[in-house]
Write a protein that holds these residues in place. Sequence first.
Motif, PDB file in Angstrom:
ATOM      1  N   PRO A  19      -8.171 -32.702 -48.091  1.00  0.00           N
ATOM      2  CA  PRO A  19      -8.759 -33.983 -48.463  1.00  0.00           C
ATOM      3  C   PRO A  19      -7.684 -34.974 -48.933  1.00  0.00           C
ATOM      4  O   PRO A  19      -6.671 -34.582 -49.513  1.00  0.00           O
ATOM      5  N   ILE A  20      -7.943 -36.232 -48.687  1.00  0.00           N
ATOM      6  CA  ILE A  20      -6.993 -37.277 -49.084  1.00  0.00           C
ATOM      7  C   ILE A  20      -7.104 -37.508 -50.578  1.00  0.00           C
ATOM      8  O   ILE A  20      -8.203 -37.613 -51.130  1.00  0.00           O
ATOM      9  N   GLU A  21      -5.959 -37.605 -51.226  1.00  0.00           N
ATOM     10  CA  GLU A  21      -5.910 -37.932 -52.641  1.00  0.00           C
ATOM     11  C   GLU A  21      -5.174 -39.258 -52.780  1.00  0.00           C
ATOM     12  O   GLU A  21      -3.987 -39.358 -52.480  1.00  0.00           O
ATOM     13  N   TRP A  75     -10.229 -42.284 -46.408  1.00  0.00           N
ATOM     14  CA  TRP A  75     -10.765 -41.702 -47.640  1.00  0.00           C
ATOM     15  C   TRP A  75     -12.233 -42.084 -47.801  1.00  0.00           C
ATOM     16  O   TRP A  75     -13.059 -41.250 -48.185  1.00  0.00           O
ATOM     17  N   MET A  76     -12.563 -43.333 -47.473  1.00  0.00           N
ATOM     18  CA  MET A  76     -13.955 -43.782 -47.571  1.00  0.00           C
ATOM     19  C   MET A  76     -14.834 -43.071 -46.542  1.00  0.00           C
ATOM     20  O   MET A  76     -16.006 -42.789 -46.808  1.00  0.00           O
ATOM     21  N   ARG A  77     -14.267 -42.761 -45.378  1.00  0.00           N
ATOM     22  CA  ARG A  77     -15.018 -41.993 -44.375  1.00  0.00           C
ATOM     23  C   ARG A  77     -15.290 -40.580 -44.872  1.00  0.00           C
ATOM     24  O   ARG A  77     -16.372 -40.031 -44.655  1.00  0.00           O
ATOM     25  N   GLU A  78     -14.309 -39.971 -45.526  1.00  0.00           N
ATOM     26  CA  GLU A  78     -14.505 -38.622 -46.080  1.00  0.00           C
ATOM     27  C   GLU A  78     -15.613 -38.613 -47.124  1.00  0.00           C
ATOM     28  O   GLU A  78     -16.388 -37.670 -47.199  1.00  0.00           O
ATOM     29  N   ARG A  79     -15.659 -39.642 -47.924  1.00  0.00           N
ATOM     30  CA  ARG A  79     -16.663 -39.735 -48.987  1.00  0.00           C
ATOM     31  C   ARG A  79     -17.994 -40.265 -48.480  1.00  0.00           C
ATOM     32  O   ARG A  79     -18.915 -40.485 -49.263  1.00  0.00           O
TER      33      ARG A  79
END
Length: 121
Positions: A19-21, A75-79
């Motif tokens: 996951p992106i941090e 990151w927004m796509r992951e969330r």
Amino acid sequence: MFGTAIRYMAKKPKPKMKPIELKTPPEQTQTITRVIFDIVKEHGPLTIADTWDHVKEVGLRGLTSKRHMKIVLRWMRERQKLRQICNHVGPNKQFLYTTWFTKPNIKQAKTVHDSSQQKFP
């Protein structure tokens, strides 16, 4: 043929992406994501270049570059704050970012299909 099988078996599988941090403070991240979400919501499905143009117009301080914006979009796509749709225009693909609540605009594909049907009455 035997050599091909050995080469195929010797390949390692693609590693799982972690996951992106984001390295920005949470307050700044929240401001950036809110502005990007509002831009995408207001202006409809956008490409990365169009999104970057709108962000430059707004003058958001937290984003340092287009690459940083692309990381934030991923990151927004992951969330699951944004989603990415693919619009096929002829042989080309166009990836667009949109919110989860807007319906994808697929009028171009329908008009081409309808015009081909009208040729044969």
